[in-house]
Scaffold this motif. Sequence first.
Motif, PDB file in Angstrom:
ATOM      1  N   ARG A 124       0.849  -1.119   0.159  1.00 37.74           N
ATOM      2  CA  ARG A 124      -0.188   0.027  -0.027  1.00 37.74           C
ATOM      3  C   ARG A 124       1.042   1.388  -0.021  1.00 37.74           C
ATOM      4  O   ARG A 124       0.600   2.230   0.725  1.00 37.74           O
ATOM      5  N   THR A 125       1.973   1.487  -0.518  1.00 39.72           N
ATOM      6  CA  THR A 125       2.833   2.453  -0.728  1.00 39.72           C
ATOM      7  C   THR A 125       2.742   2.970  -2.259  1.00 39.72           C
ATOM      8  O   THR A 125       3.541   3.841  -2.571  1.00 39.72           O
ATOM      9  N   GLY A 128       2.993   2.461  -8.199  1.00 36.57           N
ATOM     10  CA  GLY A 128       4.272   2.349  -9.066  1.00 36.57           C
ATOM     11  C   GLY A 128       5.144   1.210  -8.181  1.00 36.57           C
ATOM     12  O   GLY A 128       5.743   0.464  -8.999  1.00 36.57           O
ATOM     13  N   GLU A 129       5.169   1.431  -6.902  1.00 34.48           N
ATOM     14  CA  GLU A 129       5.889   0.083  -6.199  1.00 34.48           C
ATOM     15  C   GLU A 129       5.261  -0.959  -6.450  1.00 34.48           C
ATOM     16  O   GLU A 129       5.898  -2.098  -6.393  1.00 34.48           O
ATOM     17  N   ALA A 130       3.917  -1.236  -6.311  1.00 37.25           N
ATOM     18  CA  ALA A 130       3.310  -2.496  -6.795  1.00 37.25           C
ATOM     19  C   ALA A 130       3.831  -3.207  -8.049  1.00 37.25           C
ATOM     20  O   ALA A 130       4.186  -4.099  -8.006  1.00 37.25           O
ATOM     21  N   SER A 245       7.608   4.894 -11.288  1.00 33.35           N
ATOM     22  CA  SER A 245       8.054   6.001  -9.971  1.00 33.35           C
ATOM     23  C   SER A 245       6.820   5.916  -9.028  1.00 33.35           C
ATOM     24  O   SER A 245       5.868   5.364  -9.096  1.00 33.35           O
ATOM     25  N   ALA A 246       6.941   6.769  -8.099  1.00 32.50           N
ATOM     26  CA  ALA A 246       5.982   6.948  -6.943  1.00 32.50           C
ATOM     27  C   ALA A 246       5.125   8.020  -7.319  1.00 32.50           C
ATOM     28  O   ALA A 246       4.225   8.386  -6.318  1.00 32.50           O
ATOM     29  N   THR A 425       0.874  13.460  -0.646  1.00 33.91           N
ATOM     30  CA  THR A 425       0.985  12.973  -2.007  1.00 33.91           C
ATOM     31  C   THR A 425       0.419  11.407  -1.771  1.00 33.91           C
ATOM     32  O   THR A 425       0.718  10.500  -2.499  1.00 33.91           O
ATOM     33  N   GLY A 426      -0.520  11.399  -0.728  1.00 33.95           N
ATOM     34  CA  GLY A 426      -1.110  10.148  -0.484  1.00 33.95           C
ATOM     35  C   GLY A 426      -2.005   9.640  -1.825  1.00 33.95           C
ATOM     36  O   GLY A 426      -2.592  10.502  -2.355  1.00 33.95           O
TER      37      GLY A 426
END
Length: 456
Positions: A124-125, A128-130, A245-246, A425-426
């Motif tokens: 849950r970050t 992009g991370e997933a 990216s994030a 940025t959530g």
Amino acid sequence: MDLLFPVLNTIAGVVISLSLVYFLAAMGAGMHELRKNKTKLGVQGDARYEQPFLDEPETFDVYFLVPCLNEEAVIGATVAALAPGRRSTTIVIDDASDDRTAEVAREQGGPNTIVLSRQLPNARTGKGEALNDAYLLVRRLVEERGQNPARVLICVMDADGRLSDGALSHVLPIFEDPKVGGLQLAVRIRNRNTNFLTRFQDFQFWSMSAITQFGRRKTGTVSLGGNGQFTRMSALEGLDGMPWSASLTEDLDLAISLLIKGWTLETTPAASVDQQGVESLRRLIVQRRRWYQGHMTAGKRIVDIWKNPDLSNARMFEMSAYLSVPWLFDLPWSILWHWLLFTFIVRADSVFSYVDGPLSLVVGLVAWYVLTFAPSILTTVVYLRRDRRVGLGWAILMGHAFLVMNYLSFACAWGALLRMIQGRTGWDKTARSAEPGEATASPSTTSAAASVPASR
């Protein structure tokens, strides 16, 4: 005050003129591209979304990445539609869901489906991370299977996404061009007949976004989206760092990175992807605010674009113009529109000074309507021709709904700017709704798909 009126009116005129030129140029380029390829506007107007592998040439190995967070309501039918591919693997990225997303995916996906489980606190970050976690798994599988990264495609799908019949038969041949690094499909809203909001989303995607994307083929700068997004694995390997990216719009960020590296981004009118539209105004505002924030944040990458000497002038200009839209058009227009309305009211005597009879009044009103509603008139015609089943009434309503729906854009743009100022940025996830006939698994079913933990 005497100076204020002409100054602001001049600024408003410039912004209006530039935005109208940009809109008409983008739409015109799209329609010209269709005509050049002897393709009618109505192509795919009656497409079905059930057999994406129909007539597939099987010339590439395809990995479908489906990020999921509490997608039990829709994931079953999505993985079931992707299961028949003989040279494809579906990776469902379960981002620490609280529901039965993983169980449904395993049951409905079959042996070519892998459930990649991400666990808190690493889960849950952000999307992009997933996707990056799944990319690491793809790299390992490609190496183990002895596949050529240049002949491997990675397709990102939303949990509710469905590819049109025969989509792979149209997408794969485009990647035979070694310069093509990515491809984005046009989006259709599946539940468009639910209410006014879902119909308007379909209108935006099908009559505006799709056409302008076709036009961007001229410069090879088609923007990537998060659903129906194909990329060549060797192109991803050539990027600096991990592909995604994030950013809140990690898909747009990836498109910029690929273009800077010299890859061409494509689309095709012969295939599309459908998805659920957001059915409530509150959820639609949350979704669009996130899109605006990601787009506005990506504006800082114009510097990277201008620094790259290898980009052609056409690519550099088109990319810069696209990234500048929220800053140059949306935010200023939200103020200038109301200024012009105020001017129209308080200076009605001068505005209507030309009127000396009924004929001049009618001519003036017609001219005002054509100039003011030019985008509405054009998009009404395009939407009707894109899908004859829409009906003339709906097409006219959607075209003229711009006047009201502009306020949605204004609210989302300013809301995004406020969040940027606050450093927020959530990620606000778009919730899905269960659909009739949606496949779900019972708790007692036996899993048919593999399951692996996330690599980090």
